[in-house]
Design an enzyme around this catalytic site. Structure first.
Site, mmCIF file in Angstrom:
data_model
loop_
_atom_site.group_PDB
_atom_site.id
_atom_site.type_symbol
_atom_site.label_atom_id
_atom_site.label_comp_id
_atom_site.label_asym_id
_atom_site.label_seq_id
_atom_site.Cartn_x
_atom_site.Cartn_y
_atom_site.Cartn_z
ATOM 1 N N SER A 145 0.852 -1.187 0.000
ATOM 2 C CA SER A 145 0.000 0.000 0.000
ATOM 3 C C SER A 145 0.887 1.236 0.000
ATOM 4 C CB SER A 145 -0.893 0.017 1.241
ATOM 5 O OG SER A 145 -1.560 1.270 1.384
ATOM 6 N N TYR A 160 -1.401 -0.583 10.515
ATOM 7 C CA TYR A 160 -1.545 -0.867 9.085
ATOM 8 C C TYR A 160 -0.374 -0.288 8.294
ATOM 9 C CZ TYR A 160 -3.625 -1.026 4.412
ATOM 10 O OH TYR A 160 -3.854 -1.264 3.060
ATOM 11 N N LYS A 164 2.387 -2.549 6.182
ATOM 12 C CA LYS A 164 2.595 -2.452 4.737
ATOM 13 C C LYS A 164 4.045 -2.080 4.410
ATOM 14 C CE LYS A 164 -1.435 -3.680 3.223
ATOM 15 N NZ LYS A 164 -1.588 -4.942 2.456
#
Length: 254
Positions: A145, A160, A164
């Site tokens: 991402s 998160y 990533k």
């Protein structure tokens, strides 16, 4: 166009029951590959993915399990190798996302996301590479991402973002371990994308804001991640390994 053809090859795609994983799985079939589609046993969209691939005249098999379970992955990639033919392509798209301020986040929330988004990618790559290395050829694409490169304004998701970032750097490390053995590993880092999670009614206003903050003034369609994946898996990218390809509408330029 033969440079981008995947004809005669066999792929394994995690998270292929919905969102980016589903669209990549279907588009790999459009490029000529047969596809082993892997998702959780309760995935409602897995059968639809299979139907779309078979409609294109390609072979597809439904495989279920959990990316945090190495036995599930080992059995799944073995099934692709035995039922479809030599496994040479893989895309690891399974993942989750949620948000919470750091000071309020329970360890369980942090750990679950890391288990799926980092451990799951590691175990998937491990299972795939064990077969590809025996064949002396393979290409893996992991879905990371842009959140692994930047911190999204207004989104409190330290777990998160860091997960990533871990996927990106882990993929580079794997790429270097396998560079001389015929297996390439690259990542795609999508920007804001219209996945089912992002198109829920309660996300409408936030999606409008994300679009306005993106230089191209829109968010991506999941199908727009398929072209980059096909490129990185194909002979067109035969000298590309350890690459993190941002597919973000220019977001990270600002």
């Amino acid at each position: 166009m033969e440079l981008f053809s995947l004809a005669g090859q066999n792929a394994f795609v995690t998270g292929s029951g919905s969102g980016i994983g589903q669209r990549i799985a279907v588009n790999l079939a459009k490029a000529g590959a047969n596809v082993g589609c892997f998702d959780l046993p309760n995935s409602a969209g897995l059968s639809d993915t299979i139907a779309q691939i078979e409609k294109l005249g390609r072979k597809a098999i439904a495989l279920t399990g959990d990316v945090t379970n190495p036995n599930d992955l080992a059995e799944a990639v073995k099934a692709v190798d035995e039922k479809l033919g030599n496994l040479s392509l893989a895309v690891n798209a399974a993942g989750i996302a949620n948000a919470n301020p750091v000071e309020e986040m329970e360890l369980e929330q942090w750990q679950r996301l890391y288990d799926i988004n980092v451990k799951g990618v590691f175990l998937s790559c491990q299972a795939e590479a064990r077969i590809m290395l025996k064949h002396g050829k393979g290409a893996i694409v992991n879905i990371a991402s842009m959140s692994g490169v930047i911190v999204n304004r207004g989104l409190m998701q330290a777990h998160y973002n860091s997960a990533k970032a871990a996927v990106i750097h882990m993929s580079k490390s794997m790429a270097m371990e396998w560079a001389e053995k015929g297996v390439r590993v690259n990542t795609i880092s999508p920007g804001y994308t219209a996945t089912p999670m992002n198109t829920r009614p309660e996300m409408v206003n936030q999606m409008k804001q994300f679009a306005s903050e993106t230089p191209m003034q829109r968010i991506a369609d999941p199908d727009e991640m398929a072209g980059p994946a096909i490129f990185l898996l194909s002979e067109a990218a035969s000298f590309c390994t350890g690459v993190n390809l941002l597919v973000d509408g220019g977001f990270c330029c600002w």
